[in-house]
Each structure stands twice: as C-alpha cells, then as structure tokens.
Design a protein around this motif. Structure first.
Motif, PDB file in Angstrom:
ATOM      1  N   LYS A  77      37.764 -17.057  63.834  1.00 34.85           N
ATOM      2  CA  LYS A  77      37.863 -18.485  63.535  1.00 34.85           C
ATOM      3  C   LYS A  77      39.271 -19.033  63.779  1.00 34.85           C
ATOM      4  O   LYS A  77      39.427 -20.113  64.365  1.00 34.85           O
ATOM      5  CB  LYS A  77      37.435 -18.733  62.079  1.00 34.85           C
ATOM      6  CG  LYS A  77      37.312 -20.181  61.722  1.00 34.85           C
ATOM      7  CD  LYS A  77      36.767 -20.312  60.306  1.00 34.85           C
ATOM      8  CE  LYS A  77      36.744 -21.727  59.839  1.00 34.85           C
ATOM      9  NZ  LYS A  77      36.270 -21.842  58.458  1.00 34.85           N
ATOM     10  N   SER A  78      40.294 -18.316  63.359  1.00 29.40           N
ATOM     11  CA  SER A  78      41.658 -18.811  63.549  1.00 29.40           C
ATOM     12  C   SER A  78      42.026 -18.872  65.033  1.00 29.40           C
ATOM     13  O   SER A  78      42.750 -19.776  65.466  1.00 29.40           O
ATOM     14  CB  SER A  78      42.658 -17.968  62.766  1.00 29.40           C
ATOM     15  OG  SER A  78      42.660 -16.638  63.211  1.00 29.40           O
ATOM     16  N   GLU A  79      41.528 -17.940  65.835  1.00 31.69           N
ATOM     17  CA  GLU A  79      41.769 -17.985  67.276  1.00 31.69           C
ATOM     18  C   GLU A  79      41.051 -19.174  67.912  1.00 31.69           C
ATOM     19  O   GLU A  79      41.561 -19.799  68.840  1.00 31.69           O
ATOM     20  CB  GLU A  79      41.328 -16.679  67.930  1.00 31.69           C
ATOM     21  CG  GLU A  79      42.191 -15.493  67.548  1.00 31.69           C
ATOM     22  CD  GLU A  79      41.605 -14.165  67.990  1.00 31.69           C
ATOM     23  OE1 GLU A  79      42.383 -13.197  68.094  1.00 31.69           O
ATOM     24  OE2 GLU A  79      40.377 -14.073  68.217  1.00 31.69           O
ATOM     25  N   LEU A  80      39.859 -19.483  67.404  1.00 32.77           N
ATOM     26  CA  LEU A  80      39.116 -20.643  67.879  1.00 32.77           C
ATOM     27  C   LEU A  80      39.880 -21.931  67.556  1.00 32.77           C
ATOM     28  O   LEU A  80      39.994 -22.820  68.406  1.00 32.77           O
ATOM     29  CB  LEU A  80      37.724 -20.672  67.251  1.00 32.77           C
ATOM     30  CG  LEU A  80      36.819 -21.840  67.620  1.00 32.77           C
ATOM     31  CD1 LEU A  80      36.555 -21.877  69.123  1.00 32.77           C
ATOM     32  CD2 LEU A  80      35.505 -21.743  66.850  1.00 32.77           C
ATOM     33  N   LEU A 109      41.355 -24.531  70.369  1.00 31.04           N
ATOM     34  CA  LEU A 109      40.996 -25.949  70.340  1.00 31.04           C
ATOM     35  C   LEU A 109      42.244 -26.819  70.277  1.00 31.04           C
ATOM     36  O   LEU A 109      42.358 -27.814  70.998  1.00 31.04           O
ATOM     37  CB  LEU A 109      40.078 -26.238  69.149  1.00 31.04           C
ATOM     38  CG  LEU A 109      39.640 -27.690  68.957  1.00 31.04           C
ATOM     39  CD1 LEU A 109      38.773 -28.148  70.128  1.00 31.04           C
ATOM     40  CD2 LEU A 109      38.884 -27.842  67.648  1.00 31.04           C
ATOM     41  N   ALA A 110      43.179 -26.442  69.427  1.00 27.27           N
ATOM     42  CA  ALA A 110      44.420 -27.204  69.284  1.00 27.27           C
ATOM     43  C   ALA A 110      45.209 -27.224  70.588  1.00 27.27           C
ATOM     44  O   ALA A 110      45.713 -28.280  70.999  1.00 27.27           O
ATOM     45  CB  ALA A 110      45.260 -26.622  68.148  1.00 27.27           C
ATOM     46  N   GLU A 111      45.303 -26.084  71.254  1.00 21.48           N
ATOM     47  CA  GLU A 111      46.064 -26.006  72.506  1.00 21.48           C
ATOM     48  C   GLU A 111      45.360 -26.755  73.641  1.00 21.48           C
ATOM     49  O   GLU A 111      46.007 -27.462  74.416  1.00 21.48           O
ATOM     50  CB  GLU A 111      46.286 -24.550  72.899  1.00 21.48           C
ATOM     51  CG  GLU A 111      47.272 -23.829  72.007  1.00 21.48           C
ATOM     52  CD  GLU A 111      47.381 -22.342  72.310  1.00 21.48           C
ATOM     53  OE1 GLU A 111      46.669 -21.852  73.226  1.00 21.48           O
ATOM     54  OE2 GLU A 111      48.169 -21.665  71.627  1.00 21.48           O
ATOM     55  N   GLU A 112      44.046 -26.605  73.728  1.00 19.70           N
ATOM     56  CA  GLU A 112      43.273 -27.223  74.806  1.00 19.70           C
ATOM     57  C   GLU A 112      43.350 -28.754  74.756  1.00 19.70           C
ATOM     58  O   GLU A 112      43.411 -29.412  75.788  1.00 19.70           O
ATOM     59  CB  GLU A 112      41.808 -26.769  74.719  1.00 19.70           C
ATOM     60  CG  GLU A 112      40.902 -27.351  75.770  1.00 19.70           C
ATOM     61  CD  GLU A 112      40.974 -26.616  77.098  1.00 19.70           C
ATOM     62  OE1 GLU A 112      40.560 -27.211  78.107  1.00 19.70           O
ATOM     63  OE2 GLU A 112      41.445 -25.464  77.123  1.00 19.70           O
ATOM     64  N   ALA A 136      42.567 -29.489  64.174  1.00 20.02           N
ATOM     65  CA  ALA A 136      41.646 -28.579  64.855  1.00 20.02           C
ATOM     66  C   ALA A 136      40.875 -27.735  63.837  1.00 20.02           C
ATOM     67  O   ALA A 136      39.674 -27.516  63.988  1.00 20.02           O
ATOM     68  CB  ALA A 136      42.406 -27.690  65.826  1.00 20.02           C
ATOM     69  N   ALA A 137      41.569 -27.286  62.779  1.00 16.97           N
ATOM     70  CA  ALA A 137      40.911 -26.497  61.734  1.00 16.97           C
ATOM     71  C   ALA A 137      39.843 -27.324  61.029  1.00 16.97           C
ATOM     72  O   ALA A 137      38.754 -26.818  60.723  1.00 16.97           O
ATOM     73  CB  ALA A 137      41.936 -25.991  60.734  1.00 16.97           C
ATOM     74  N   MET A 138      40.136 -28.609  60.783  1.00 16.06           N
ATOM     75  CA  MET A 138      39.164 -29.489  60.140  1.00 16.06           C
ATOM     76  C   MET A 138      37.929 -29.654  61.019  1.00 16.06           C
ATOM     77  O   MET A 138      36.796 -29.632  60.534  1.00 16.06           O
ATOM     78  CB  MET A 138      39.790 -30.854  59.858  1.00 16.06           C
ATOM     79  CG  MET A 138      38.841 -31.814  59.170  1.00 16.06           C
ATOM     80  SD  MET A 138      39.461 -33.498  59.113  1.00 16.06           S
ATOM     81  CE  MET A 138      39.513 -33.917  60.845  1.00 16.06           C
ATOM     82  N   MET A 139      38.130 -29.777  62.339  1.00 18.61           N
ATOM     83  CA  MET A 139      37.005 -29.928  63.266  1.00 18.61           C
ATOM     84  C   MET A 139      36.122 -28.678  63.284  1.00 18.61           C
ATOM     85  O   MET A 139      34.898 -28.780  63.246  1.00 18.61           O
ATOM     86  CB  MET A 139      37.513 -30.221  64.677  1.00 18.61           C
ATOM     87  CG  MET A 139      38.127 -31.566  64.836  1.00 18.61           C
ATOM     88  SD  MET A 139      38.779 -31.722  66.510  1.00 18.61           S
ATOM     89  CE  MET A 139      39.086 -33.468  66.583  1.00 18.61           C
ATOM     90  N   VAL A 140      36.757 -27.527  63.349  1.00 22.95           N
ATOM     91  CA  VAL A 140      36.005 -26.269  63.371  1.00 22.95           C
ATOM     92  C   VAL A 140      35.257 -26.083  62.043  1.00 22.95           C
ATOM     93  O   VAL A 140      34.078 -25.718  62.038  1.00 22.95           O
ATOM     94  CB  VAL A 140      36.939 -25.074  63.672  1.00 22.95           C
ATOM     95  CG1 VAL A 140      36.228 -23.754  63.457  1.00 22.95           C
ATOM     96  CG2 VAL A 140      37.477 -25.169  65.089  1.00 22.95           C
ATOM     97  N   ASP A 141      35.917 -26.356  60.932  1.00 25.43           N
ATOM     98  CA  ASP A 141      35.269 -26.244  59.614  1.00 25.43           C
ATOM     99  C   ASP A 141      34.083 -27.192  59.509  1.00 25.43           C
ATOM    100  O   ASP A 141      33.019 -26.815  58.997  1.00 25.43           O
ATOM    101  CB  ASP A 141      36.263 -26.523  58.490  1.00 25.43           C
ATOM    102  CG  ASP A 141      37.261 -25.408  58.291  1.00 25.43           C
ATOM    103  OD1 ASP A 141      36.984 -24.268  58.729  1.00 25.43           O
ATOM    104  OD2 ASP A 141      38.330 -25.659  57.689  1.00 25.43           O
ATOM    105  N   THR A 142      34.247 -28.426  59.988  1.00 25.41           N
ATOM    106  CA  THR A 142      33.165 -29.404  59.946  1.00 25.41           C
ATOM    107  C   THR A 142      31.978 -28.942  60.772  1.00 25.41           C
ATOM    108  O   THR A 142      30.824 -29.052  60.342  1.00 25.41           O
ATOM    109  CB  THR A 142      33.661 -30.773  60.456  1.00 25.41           C
ATOM    110  OG1 THR A 142      34.740 -31.210  59.628  1.00 25.41           O
ATOM    111  CG2 THR A 142      32.556 -31.806  60.421  1.00 25.41           C
TER     112      THR A 142
END
Length: 91
Positions: free
Chosen positions: A3-6, A10-13, A21-27
């Motif tokens: 998850k942290s790598e994802l 996302l943040a870099e891309e 980015a963490a909020m988006m992945v969590d959502t």
C-alpha cells in the motif's frame, strides 16, 4: 507492491503530496470494502472483479487429532482477473 508503495507511485505519477495520495488510496479501498460488505460485486474494467463468496457449514476433520469439527458458514472475498489483465500478463 504494498500500500505505501502504491501511495508513493500515485504521488510521483501525478505530482501530488503524499498525504493526498494516501487519502485517495484509502478512499478507494474503503469504497471497495464497503461495497463488498453490502454484498455487491465490484468490477474494474480492464483489471478484474471482486465479489463475496458464501460457503455453507460443513463437517471437517482436525488433522492433528483426527476428530470431527463443525466448520461454521463463512463469507470470503474472491477476485477474478479480467481478460485485459490476463492478456498483459501472458505477452
């Protein structure tokens, strides 16, 4: 990839702050989980689908003692890869 790598990818891309980015992945994962809790099938075109499989109770056997054990009914998540994902993996 975890998850942290994802989140980092996302943040870099998309040049986003890590927190956003963490909020988006969590959502995303919260929505996926909530839909499955409601018994809905979740389909992501080009990737695959998630659903909940229900299993009935059955009489199992303890491999250590050999005694019979009643296994209660349960629900388990299941994933089925989509055709596009299969095609990409088998190039």
């Amino acid at each position: 990839m975890n998850k942290s790598e994802l989140v980092k990818a996302l943040a870099e891309e998309h040049m986003l702050p890590i927190d956003e980015a963490a909020m988006m992945v969590d959502t995303f994962f919260d929505c996926l989980r909530d839909a499955m809790v409601r018994g809905e099938r979740v389909e992501i075109r080009g990737f695959g689908s998630f659903k909940v499989k229900e299993y009935k109770s059955y009489l199992g056997r303890n491999p250590k003692t050999g005694s019979n054990v009643a296994v209660p009914p349960k629900k388990l998540p299941a994933f089925r890869a989509g055709k596009e994902l299969k095609d990409v993996l088998n190039v």
